[in-house]
Design a protein around this motif. Structure first.
Motif, PDB file in Angstrom:
ATOM      1  N   ALA A 175       0.833  -1.207   0.000  1.00 26.34           N
ATOM      2  CA  ALA A 175       0.000   0.000   0.000  1.00 26.34           C
ATOM      3  C   ALA A 175       0.867   1.256   0.000  1.00 26.34           C
ATOM      4  N   ALA A 176       1.951   1.257   0.770  1.00 28.82           N
ATOM      5  CA  ALA A 176       2.853   2.411   0.802  1.00 28.82           C
ATOM      6  C   ALA A 176       3.550   2.601  -0.536  1.00 28.82           C
ATOM      7  N   GLU A 185       2.365   1.626  -3.521  1.00 27.12           N
ATOM      8  CA  GLU A 185       1.354   2.105  -4.470  1.00 27.12           C
ATOM      9  C   GLU A 185       1.052   3.586  -4.246  1.00 27.12           C
ATOM     10  N   GLU A 186       0.993   4.012  -2.992  1.00 23.94           N
ATOM     11  CA  GLU A 186       0.762   5.431  -2.692  1.00 23.94           C
ATOM     12  C   GLU A 186       1.927   6.282  -3.215  1.00 23.94           C
ATOM     13  N   ALA A 187       3.148   5.790  -3.051  1.00 20.15           N
ATOM     14  CA  ALA A 187       4.318   6.520  -3.535  1.00 20.15           C
ATOM     15  C   ALA A 187       4.353   6.572  -5.061  1.00 20.15           C
ATOM     16  N   ARG A 188       3.908   5.493  -5.713  1.00 21.45           N
ATOM     17  CA  ARG A 188       3.841   5.496  -7.184  1.00 21.45           C
ATOM     18  C   ARG A 188       2.920   6.607  -7.678  1.00 21.45           C
ATOM     19  N   VAL A 189       1.783   6.753  -7.020  1.00 22.52           N
ATOM     20  CA  VAL A 189       0.817   7.789  -7.420  1.00 22.52           C
ATOM     21  C   VAL A 189       1.379   9.175  -7.092  1.00 22.52           C
ATOM     22  N   ARG A 190       1.948   9.316  -5.922  1.00 22.63           N
ATOM     23  CA  ARG A 190       2.474  10.617  -5.491  1.00 22.63           C
ATOM     24  C   ARG A 190       3.653  11.076  -6.343  1.00 22.63           C
TER      25      ARG A 190
END
Length: 110
Positions: free
Chosen positions: A99-100, A102-107
């Protein structure tokens, strides 16, 4: 953020993923992947009978296919540098690290 795998470990510092594979009698084999270069993430949770895995897709390299069989239980081979086998006790930590990531990929995406 760290997850202990099967003869391996994965850590994530917010931008870089480091997978360290360990083989008996051989030096550790670290692989570093920048979160910006990941095209896909796969998480297959472990069961009490079979290990699960985390696998990252990186452009320019083919994802290793799951190997079927009673011993492997449907996970990529140990020599795949972009994957990590996980035991059942690491399912929660694996879900958090994915989850972290994936969040970093988006950010961090352009």
């Amino acid at each position: 953020m760290d997850v202990k795998g099967v003869q391996a470990a994965i850590s994530f510092d917010g931008e870089w993923i480091t997978i360290v594979k360990k083989a008996i009698g051989q030096p550790d084999r670290p692989t570093r992947i920048n979160v910006r270069s990941i095209s896909s993430t796969t998480l297959k949770p472990a069961t009490r009978l079979f290990h699960g895995y985390i696998q990252f897709g990186v452009p320019g390299s083919d994802q290793a296919a799951e190997r079927k069989g009673i011993v492997l239980g449907g996970r990529p081979p140990h020599d795949d540098p972009n994957s990590l086998s996980i035991p059942h006790r690491s399912n929660d930590a694996a879900a958090k690290i994915v989850a972290a990531i994936e969040e970093a990929r988006v950010r961090l995406s352009p």
